[in-house]
Design a protein around this motif. Sequence first.
Motif, PDB file in Angstrom:
ATOM      1  N   VAL A 577       2.698   8.926   1.150  1.00 56.57           N
ATOM      2  CA  VAL A 577       2.322   7.742   0.382  1.00 56.57           C
ATOM      3  C   VAL A 577       2.809   7.888  -1.055  1.00 56.57           C
ATOM      4  N   THR A 578       2.883   6.737  -1.724  1.00 56.95           N
ATOM      5  CA  THR A 578       3.189   6.772  -3.154  1.00 56.95           C
ATOM      6  C   THR A 578       2.089   6.027  -3.891  1.00 56.95           C
ATOM      7  N   TYR A 579       2.163   6.010  -5.173  1.00 55.39           N
ATOM      8  CA  TYR A 579       1.149   5.274  -5.928  1.00 55.39           C
ATOM      9  C   TYR A 579       1.801   4.446  -7.034  1.00 55.39           C
ATOM     10  N   ARG A 580       1.413   3.225  -7.126  1.00 48.40           N
ATOM     11  CA  ARG A 580       1.830   2.323  -8.199  1.00 48.40           C
ATOM     12  C   ARG A 580       0.929   1.092  -8.172  1.00 48.40           C
ATOM     13  N   ASP A 581       0.913   0.333  -9.273  1.00 45.54           N
ATOM     14  CA  ASP A 581       0.036  -0.835  -9.358  1.00 45.54           C
ATOM     15  C   ASP A 581       0.813  -2.138  -9.205  1.00 45.54           C
ATOM     16  N   SER A 582       2.062  -2.037  -8.749  1.00 48.28           N
ATOM     17  CA  SER A 582       2.841  -3.283  -8.593  1.00 48.28           C
ATOM     18  C   SER A 582       3.655  -3.211  -7.298  1.00 48.28           C
ATOM     19  N   LEU A 583       4.210  -4.358  -6.937  1.00 47.29           N
ATOM     20  CA  LEU A 583       5.019  -4.408  -5.705  1.00 47.29           C
ATOM     21  C   LEU A 583       6.489  -4.266  -6.069  1.00 47.29           C
ATOM     22  N   ILE A 584       7.311  -3.816  -5.094  1.00 47.09           N
ATOM     23  CA  ILE A 584       8.755  -3.790  -5.319  1.00 47.09           C
ATOM     24  C   ILE A 584       9.413  -4.883  -4.480  1.00 47.09           C
ATOM     25  N   SER A 585      10.736  -5.051  -4.661  1.00 44.34           N
ATOM     26  CA  SER A 585      11.386  -6.233  -4.073  1.00 44.34           C
ATOM     27  C   SER A 585      11.364  -6.253  -2.543  1.00 44.34           C
ATOM     28  N   SER A 586      11.192  -5.086  -1.907  1.00 42.20           N
ATOM     29  CA  SER A 586      11.227  -5.087  -0.446  1.00 42.20           C
ATOM     30  C   SER A 586       9.854  -5.352   0.182  1.00 42.20           C
ATOM     31  N   GLU A 587       8.859  -5.653  -0.670  1.00 41.98           N
ATOM     32  CA  GLU A 587       7.533  -5.914  -0.080  1.00 41.98           C
ATOM     33  C   GLU A 587       6.889  -7.151  -0.702  1.00 41.98           C
ATOM     34  N   ARG A 588       5.901  -7.689   0.047  1.00 43.38           N
ATOM     35  CA  ARG A 588       5.269  -8.948  -0.347  1.00 43.38           C
ATOM     36  C   ARG A 588       3.804  -8.844   0.058  1.00 43.38           C
ATOM     37  N   LEU A 589       2.910  -9.274  -0.851  1.00 42.11           N
ATOM     38  CA  LEU A 589       1.482  -9.216  -0.519  1.00 42.11           C
ATOM     39  C   LEU A 589       1.146 -10.371   0.422  1.00 42.11           C
ATOM     40  N   VAL A 590       0.498 -10.083   1.548  1.00 48.69           N
ATOM     41  CA  VAL A 590       0.167 -11.185   2.468  1.00 48.69           C
ATOM     42  C   VAL A 590      -1.335 -11.407   2.603  1.00 48.69           C
ATOM     43  N   LYS A 591      -2.118 -10.394   2.239  1.00 47.67           N
ATOM     44  CA  LYS A 591      -3.576 -10.546   2.345  1.00 47.67           C
ATOM     45  C   LYS A 591      -4.246  -9.643   1.319  1.00 47.67           C
ATOM     46  N   ILE A 604     -11.499   3.229  -4.685  1.00 43.09           N
ATOM     47  CA  ILE A 604     -10.041   3.244  -4.538  1.00 43.09           C
ATOM     48  C   ILE A 604      -9.640   2.285  -3.421  1.00 43.09           C
ATOM     49  N   PHE A 605      -8.847   1.300  -3.761  1.00 46.50           N
ATOM     50  CA  PHE A 605      -8.369   0.338  -2.747  1.00 46.50           C
ATOM     51  C   PHE A 605      -6.896   0.600  -2.462  1.00 46.50           C
ATOM     52  N   VAL A 606      -6.604   0.884  -1.189  1.00 42.98           N
ATOM     53  CA  VAL A 606      -5.206   1.137  -0.808  1.00 42.98           C
ATOM     54  C   VAL A 606      -4.634  -0.091  -0.106  1.00 42.98           C
ATOM     55  N   SER A 607      -3.316  -0.132  -0.024  1.00 42.21           N
ATOM     56  CA  SER A 607      -2.657  -1.279   0.627  1.00 42.21           C
ATOM     57  C   SER A 607      -1.886  -0.781   1.853  1.00 42.21           C
ATOM     58  N   VAL A 637      -9.515  -0.315   2.458  1.00 45.39           N
ATOM     59  CA  VAL A 637      -8.284  -1.099   2.660  1.00 45.39           C
ATOM     60  C   VAL A 637      -8.440  -2.382   1.849  1.00 45.39           C
ATOM     61  N   GLY A 638      -7.645  -2.509   0.779  1.00 45.09           N
ATOM     62  CA  GLY A 638      -7.811  -3.639  -0.135  1.00 45.09           C
ATOM     63  C   GLY A 638      -6.804  -4.750   0.083  1.00 45.09           C
ATOM     64  N   SER A 639      -5.669  -4.422   0.714  1.00 52.15           N
ATOM     65  CA  SER A 639      -4.665  -5.486   0.905  1.00 52.15           C
ATOM     66  C   SER A 639      -3.672  -5.087   1.994  1.00 52.15           C
ATOM     67  N   VAL A 654       1.423   3.162   3.478  1.00 58.08           N
ATOM     68  CA  VAL A 654       0.199   3.111   2.670  1.00 58.08           C
ATOM     69  C   VAL A 654       0.572   3.281   1.195  1.00 58.08           C
ATOM     70  N   LEU A 655      -0.004   2.411   0.362  1.00 51.84           N
ATOM     71  CA  LEU A 655       0.267   2.457  -1.071  1.00 51.84           C
ATOM     72  C   LEU A 655      -1.051   2.698  -1.815  1.00 51.84           C
ATOM     73  N   PHE A 656      -1.074   3.748  -2.655  1.00 50.38           N
ATOM     74  CA  PHE A 656      -2.265   4.042  -3.461  1.00 50.38           C
ATOM     75  C   PHE A 656      -2.117   3.415  -4.846  1.00 50.38           C
ATOM     76  N   PRO A 657      -3.248   3.161  -5.522  1.00 44.80           N
ATOM     77  CA  PRO A 657      -3.139   2.731  -6.930  1.00 44.80           C
ATOM     78  C   PRO A 657      -2.852   3.945  -7.814  1.00 44.80           C
ATOM     79  N   GLU A 658      -2.447   3.700  -9.044  1.00 42.79           N
ATOM     80  CA  GLU A 658      -2.178   4.805  -9.969  1.00 42.79           C
ATOM     81  C   GLU A 658      -3.501   5.458 -10.387  1.00 42.79           C
ATOM     82  N   ASN A 659      -3.410   6.587 -11.035  1.00 44.40           N
ATOM     83  CA  ASN A 659      -4.570   7.318 -11.566  1.00 44.40           C
ATOM     84  C   ASN A 659      -5.438   7.950 -10.486  1.00 44.40           C
TER      85      ASN A 659
END
Lengths: 839, 225
Positions: A577-591, A604-607, A637-639, A654-659
Amino acid sequence: MGKNAWVFKMAMRDFRKNFSKLMLFVSAMVVGIAALVAISSFGDNLSKDIDGQAKELLGADLVLGNNQPIGKQPSDSLATDISEEINFASMVAFPATGESRLTQVRALEGAFPFYGELETIPVEAEKSFRQGGKKALVEKILMAQFNAVVGDSIKVGEVTFVIEGELEKVPGQSGITATVAPAVYIPMEFAEATGLIQYGSRLNYLKYYKFPASLPAEEVVKKFEELWEDDKISSTTVENRRNQTGRSFENLANFLSLVAFIALLLGCVGVASAVNVFVKEKLASVAVLRCLGVSSWVAMKIYLLQILLMGLFGSVLGAFLGTLLQYVLPSVFSDFLPVEVSIGIAWSSVGFGLVTGLFVSVLFGLLPLLKIRKVSPMATLRPDGDSISLRNDKLRWLVIGGILLFIYVFSYFLLGGWKFAAGFTGFIIFAFVALWSVALFIMWLIRRFLPISLRYTLRQALSNLYRPNNQTVSLIATIGLGTAMISTLFFVQGQLLDEVKFADKEDQPNMLLFDIQTRQIESVVASIQKRDLPILQQVPIVTMALESINGISRKVNDTLPEEDRRSRGLYNREFRVTYRDSLISSERLVKGELREVKNPGDSIFVSFDEGYASRTGVNLGDEIVFNVQGRPIKTYVGSFRDVKFNQVSTNFLVLFPENVLDNAPKFHVVITKTKNDRQAADVQAEIVREYPNISVVNLGAIVETLEEILSKIGFVIQFMAFFSIATGIVVLISSLIISKYQRMRESILLRTLGASSRKVGTINTLEYFFLGSLAALSGILLSYIAAFLLSQFVFQLPFRPVVKEAVIVYFAITLLTVLLGWLNGSKIIKKPPMEILRE
Amino acid sequence: MAILQVTKVSKTYKSGNRSLTVLDDVNFSVDAGESIAIVGPSGSGKTTLLGLCAGLDAASLGSVMLVDKALEKLNEDERAEVRSQNIGFIFQNFQLLPTLTALENVMVPLELKKRKDAKEKAAELLRKVGLEDRMTHYPTQLSGGEQQRVSIARAFANEPKILFADEPTGNLDTETGEMIEDLIFQLNQDLGTTLVLVTHDLELAKRTNRIINIKGGKIQEAQNG
């Protein structure tokens, strides 16, 4: 003389004069039957050989695997021999040239393989490799790529080995595996020294066992299964490998049989169209027989018997050719086969071909043959009376139903699922109806709008498309279907290749560096930037495992009833997994939404990737505890994200938030874009020299490898498509010869009335040009639809219509039709009219 | 004693909403051993009438009794059986089976009657019509006159009770035509067969016992030949 004996006698009498015409019908089905028998025989022999060489497929009686050292196991004491291996993907470099490539490094200890052998050049290299020292065995494909020879050096991590020999063959490995990940064998004692066995390396530990003949591996597995499961150790026996290999090759054989079946279906169209014309010519004779007191069924039997005889002849010929053809198949598929395939007559396949051939010739021949039942004896007095319509004939619908059922059942057995079979049958029906409608529409269009002012030859040629005795429907159906199949194969192959090249050419990243340790990251980034290259992504990666979901651990999950149980894969998987608070161009939030962690103690909410979540039954709000290097981290599971995994980018399930993971052990991936191949090679060489543990994927090189793989697959596809093309051409030729008989009278009358040979020739050629053009265009249109459906639902790629290939297919098919039509008609044109009128 | 009895026969063809009556209330009978000619202009319904009498087609109304069988009560295969047992045909365009030799063409009706001597009998008939040296030839290898002679041999092969001939000399030159006419009447006389022939040729019609004149689908008059 009994009735049946008389029917047989009459059939034989008629047959003498019809043999050459019925040969057209035979030739249409021969290729399809030959392909079917060849592939079925090949499949039979392959399955026998997989059974016979099962131990060599695995090389041992039992293999244990894990991503950490396996250590001592209770099974060790039962074995007569044990061998160990650590394998991992890593860059290797050839110091002589400075070139490098990602390979599969295998550090080996012991006498593996216990069954079969590592085949090397020179032969003694295998032995001397095991005698110790810094020696390596290198896959021949890798040697060839870098022009290396035995005796050269190869650098794996920090250690330089001498190439002791070239690997020809490794048990259970096919040529295509070697192309994707060529292997380099090194002795286990130097594994540590390479410096590649460290955190973040994707290591695979294997332990090979040989047991006494009296102890089946299955018994051992049964005994220690639970223990191994607890330690996440996988086990593979010879039986497992045989089933797995058998299954995948059964799938391959079925797929190839399906292609052969399509060629046969195409041939069946030829059969139906040849019998149709045969019947047309026989209607007058049937009317006479009816006058003489022959009942409708007896009359039909006379001709059915001839079809049956020719069907048998065609099937025997096809089965014979198919048996010969299987001698070619092992070399065609050699890159894909893990075992040596023997060749021999597979009688069950020959029988299968004979029965299928006989069945399809009767089934497809019956459709036009049914007309014979409806011939009125009055036709002797009024030959041009009512034309025979079978629209309300129950038997005709029964035969059509039989044909569809046959296609469905046959494809069901080949594809192994009713949905696939229904889809395949549906597409065949759709294709026929579409081509048939196109033909009828064109005929209507010409009849309705043909301008009288057109040149005579052009007008005649166009009118011939709708006049009585036209071949428009049958030629557009046969040529169109053949074109559709061939061009679909080309289009899909082309599109897959384009997809990869597209990724390389557009403004996309083209180089990935991974396995970068935290202490190395700064200097790696600096050395890339020094070359004026952009750092497009710099991604930290942390590995972890899932400990529990909604409080249910793996052990508890195992005790749940089957309907409540989650997939074991979810618990066994190593999540990167990696961690960041934003999306990159190859992904899109759907829920849901991405939620940051601002203060220690925040939830901690993961995506999750939406597809993976739905496959494994993970829902929004689920509580998941991850185990990060021994430390549990509770998350929710947050999104859900829709992730495009086919883009060149680092994508995560799976994507974690930063910090949260800042202090966890991690490694890094850097993505950049080099300007050209030269620069890419330089960067790769420098990185591998400075940091041997870092793996570099150069997309240009991947495209090369992929092109190589696709060209190997493409060769197989083209080889199989050859059957369709050959059948298509035979059906085309037979359709044209048939249409010659249809058009003969008109051509001769035109000649008699004073038209020059040139004029008649032009009319014929133009007619074939229109037919070929229309058929090719309809076929190409159909293949666009098929390619669209395949790219949308199978390959999940955006559909891009392929133009160049379409133009090539169009000209090739049209030219072939015109050429064959011209060759066909030229004989009539050259003969004196009287000679043909007397015929 | 009538071998053929046609009573109130009509034939109507339907095309969409329109119907066309080709034969309208036709009545006549033919005695065993008699020869009759049906004459009339083109489109008058002669060929349709011949087809109905021979059981090649079914009447829309009325009854056709042929050799004591009401054809309208039989299905197509039952009518085929009646034809096989009792009827011979001679056609204007010969209608030989192109893939069979002359001998085999003549053998067909005999084989349908399961005659063991089919080959010998067919050869004898071909000798009678003067084609002993043409027996193994295919129809395309024979002249028009020769083809019609094979057709006559085939028509008489099953010793039919009644022979139907449709313009038997229509496709032949005068000289060959006369030879064919002589052959038909000669065999008719020798074997005592009933003859029903359709023709334009009044000279030929006059050689029969009776002429039935048909026009617009109705019988105009019957006269002695």
